[in-house]
Design an enzyme around this catalytic site. Sequence first.
Site, mmCIF file in Angstrom:
data_model
loop_
_atom_site.group_PDB
_atom_site.id
_atom_site.type_symbol
_atom_site.label_atom_id
_atom_site.label_comp_id
_atom_site.label_asym_id
_atom_site.label_seq_id
_atom_site.Cartn_x
_atom_site.Cartn_y
_atom_site.Cartn_z
ATOM 1 N N CYS A 32 0.856 -1.096 -0.015
ATOM 2 C CA CYS A 32 -0.012 -0.104 -0.005
ATOM 3 C C CYS A 32 0.805 1.297 -0.109
ATOM 4 C CB CYS A 32 -0.816 0.148 1.019
ATOM 5 S SG CYS A 32 -2.062 -1.553 1.379
ATOM 6 N N HIS A 65 -2.628 7.216 3.500
ATOM 7 C CA HIS A 65 -3.352 5.955 3.033
ATOM 8 C C HIS A 65 -4.660 5.450 3.855
ATOM 9 C CE1 HIS A 65 -4.021 1.785 1.981
ATOM 10 N NE2 HIS A 65 -3.287 1.374 2.838
ATOM 11 N N ASN A 69 -10.099 0.209 1.686
ATOM 12 C CA ASN A 69 -8.485 0.293 1.272
ATOM 13 C C ASN A 69 -8.293 -0.223 -0.222
ATOM 14 O OD1 ASN A 69 -5.767 -0.395 1.229
ATOM 15 N ND2 ASN A 69 -5.681 -1.301 3.259
HETATM 16 O O1 UT7 Z 1 -3.213 -1.348 3.987
HETATM 17 C C1 UT7 Z 1 -2.358 -1.701 5.151
HETATM 18 C C2 UT7 Z 1 -3.058 -2.953 5.739
HETATM 19 N N1 UT7 Z 1 -3.954 -2.995 6.349
HETATM 20 C C3 UT7 Z 1 -4.425 -2.242 7.537
HETATM 21 O O2 UT7 Z 1 -3.957 -1.275 8.047
HETATM 22 C C4 UT7 Z 1 -5.418 -3.110 8.774
HETATM 23 C C5 UT7 Z 1 -5.134 -2.912 10.146
HETATM 24 N N2 UT7 Z 1 -6.057 -3.326 10.981
HETATM 25 C C6 UT7 Z 1 -7.115 -3.179 11.188
HETATM 26 O O3 UT7 Z 1 -7.848 -2.203 10.603
HETATM 27 C C7 UT7 Z 1 -8.121 -3.811 12.493
HETATM 28 O O4 UT7 Z 1 -7.165 -4.563 12.897
HETATM 29 C C8 UT7 Z 1 -9.029 -4.658 11.702
HETATM 30 C C9 UT7 Z 1 -10.264 -3.753 11.061
HETATM 31 C C10 UT7 Z 1 -8.611 -5.542 10.517
HETATM 32 C C11 UT7 Z 1 -9.841 -5.414 12.901
HETATM 33 O O5 UT7 Z 1 -10.345 -4.684 13.697
HETATM 34 P P1 UT7 Z 1 -9.823 -4.804 15.397
HETATM 35 O O6 UT7 Z 1 -10.548 -3.867 16.045
HETATM 36 O O7 UT7 Z 1 -8.262 -5.042 15.177
HETATM 37 O O8 UT7 Z 1 -10.485 -6.416 15.687
HETATM 38 P P2 UT7 Z 1 -10.108 -7.632 16.037
HETATM 39 O O9 UT7 Z 1 -8.813 -8.346 15.015
HETATM 40 O O10 UT7 Z 1 -9.217 -7.339 17.495
HETATM 41 O O11 UT7 Z 1 -10.966 -8.510 16.423
HETATM 42 C C12 UT7 Z 1 -11.936 -8.224 17.517
HETATM 43 C C13 UT7 Z 1 -13.153 -8.968 17.257
HETATM 44 C C14 UT7 Z 1 -12.706 -10.596 17.258
HETATM 45 O O12 UT7 Z 1 -13.662 -11.336 17.923
HETATM 46 P P3 UT7 Z 1 -13.481 -11.997 19.483
HETATM 47 O O13 UT7 Z 1 -12.105 -12.662 19.253
HETATM 48 O O14 UT7 Z 1 -13.155 -10.499 20.383
HETATM 49 O O15 UT7 Z 1 -14.658 -12.668 19.615
HETATM 50 C C15 UT7 Z 1 -12.780 -10.964 15.764
HETATM 51 O O16 UT7 Z 1 -13.241 -12.099 15.327
HETATM 52 O O17 UT7 Z 1 -14.056 -8.811 16.331
HETATM 53 C C16 UT7 Z 1 -14.282 -10.020 15.400
HETATM 54 N N3 UT7 Z 1 -14.239 -9.637 13.828
HETATM 55 C C17 UT7 Z 1 -15.396 -9.361 13.434
HETATM 56 N N4 UT7 Z 1 -16.798 -9.271 13.642
HETATM 57 C C18 UT7 Z 1 -17.543 -8.929 12.752
HETATM 58 C C19 UT7 Z 1 -13.074 -9.671 13.030
HETATM 59 N N5 UT7 Z 1 -13.740 -9.215 11.644
HETATM 60 C C20 UT7 Z 1 -14.965 -9.086 12.135
HETATM 61 C C21 UT7 Z 1 -16.002 -8.745 11.176
HETATM 62 N N6 UT7 Z 1 -17.312 -8.643 11.448
HETATM 63 N N7 UT7 Z 1 -15.776 -8.370 9.626
#
Ligand code: UT7
Length: 322
Positions: free
Chosen positions: A112, A249, A279
């Site tokens: 990215c 970005h 993104n």
């Molecule tokens: O371009 C460069 C690369 N990408 C990025 O910059 C992405 C960087 N990361 C992020 O933006 C975030 O980490 C995400 C949006 C990917 C995830 O958000 P988060 O607040 O970090 O969530 P998490 O991974 O800590 O997950 C929290 C909970 C989990 O459930 P449990 O384990 O707490 O029960 C996940 O399984 O949210 C769950 N979860 C979802 N729930 C509903 C993960 N994805 C989803 C979803 N819908 N789509």
Amino acid sequence: MVGVKIIGTGSSLPKNVLTNFDLEKMVETSNDWIIQRTGISERRIAQDETNLSLSLDASLCAIEDAKIDKSQIGLIVFASITQDYITPASASLIQKELGIKKACAFDIAAGCSGFVYALAVAKSLMESQNHEYALVVGCDVLSKITNWQDRSTCILFGDGAGAVVLKRDEEEGILASNLTSYPDETNSLYCESFKINNPFSQNDEIPGKLVMDGRQVFRFATSALVYEVTKVLQKANLDIEKIKYIVPHQANKRIIDYAAEKLNVSEEKFIVNVNSYGNTSAASVPICLDEINKKGLLSEGDYIVLVAFGAGLTSGALLLKW
Ligand code: UT7
């Protein structure tokens, strides 16, 4: 000629809109979760478009904006990780479609951060090789390598392209750049390519899909944004107060909010369109830049910072004087 200036911008997005409500029918997720955790409402996903068709559209739009003849372009630098062909480089295909007989044309891959890297490389080459005009394009069709069963990644990405035309100028338009790569973090965001399959080593596995450790990349992204902006301003000895816009970005609205707080600048300074396009990887920065340019938000002499982060992990920033 002492510098390099951006004299035209362009962008192109697929027609097909994929909303959070559409995604609710594909994976276990909800509109509320996606909006709260990312700020994304919808994104564009290619159907009839290709990486090349989007790139060409964006390029033609930037060339029209620059009011130059495309035959004047002597350098094409293209940033992507989702090209239509492994070889030749997409930059060569763009050159062919534009009917440019002779130019230096090649692709670079920095995830990215690709467009920011490409712009810095193009500036240096223009200066060392005496190219008068250059075309720099960032395009990704991440939907090709997205795992559509993985709710933690498939809700994030969209497809699109953005481009700029650069010109050697009396005045410097790219005042400073800073590019960084962190090899210890290669595993937090990757996509495997073809395995060896030849008469000596048989392997039928198909290329992989994008894998991301979201939390790790989030942690990296927040500190990388702050680091790159600070570093590029230090190099130019310019105070952040002087900056009109920061074009980051577009990965997650929360990452941008965090950076604004840490840098102690108002959120209005940060250009955000992640809600509409998700993104778009190497395309996100030039798409944003084209949006603010076409809205007439930029005036001559404005200071703007472009900043990105992505697979590698990589990050980079450029300080522009419009
Ligand atoms: O371009 C460069 C690369 N990408 C990025 O910059 C992405 C960087 N990361 C992020 O933006 C975030 O980490 C995400 C949006 C990917 C995830 O958000 P988060 O607040 O970090 O969530 P998490 O991974 O800590 O997950 C929290 C909970 C989990 O459930 P449990 O384990 O707490 O029960 C996940 O399984 O949210 C769950 N979860 C979802 N729930 C509903 C993960 N994805 C989803 C979803 N819908 N789509």
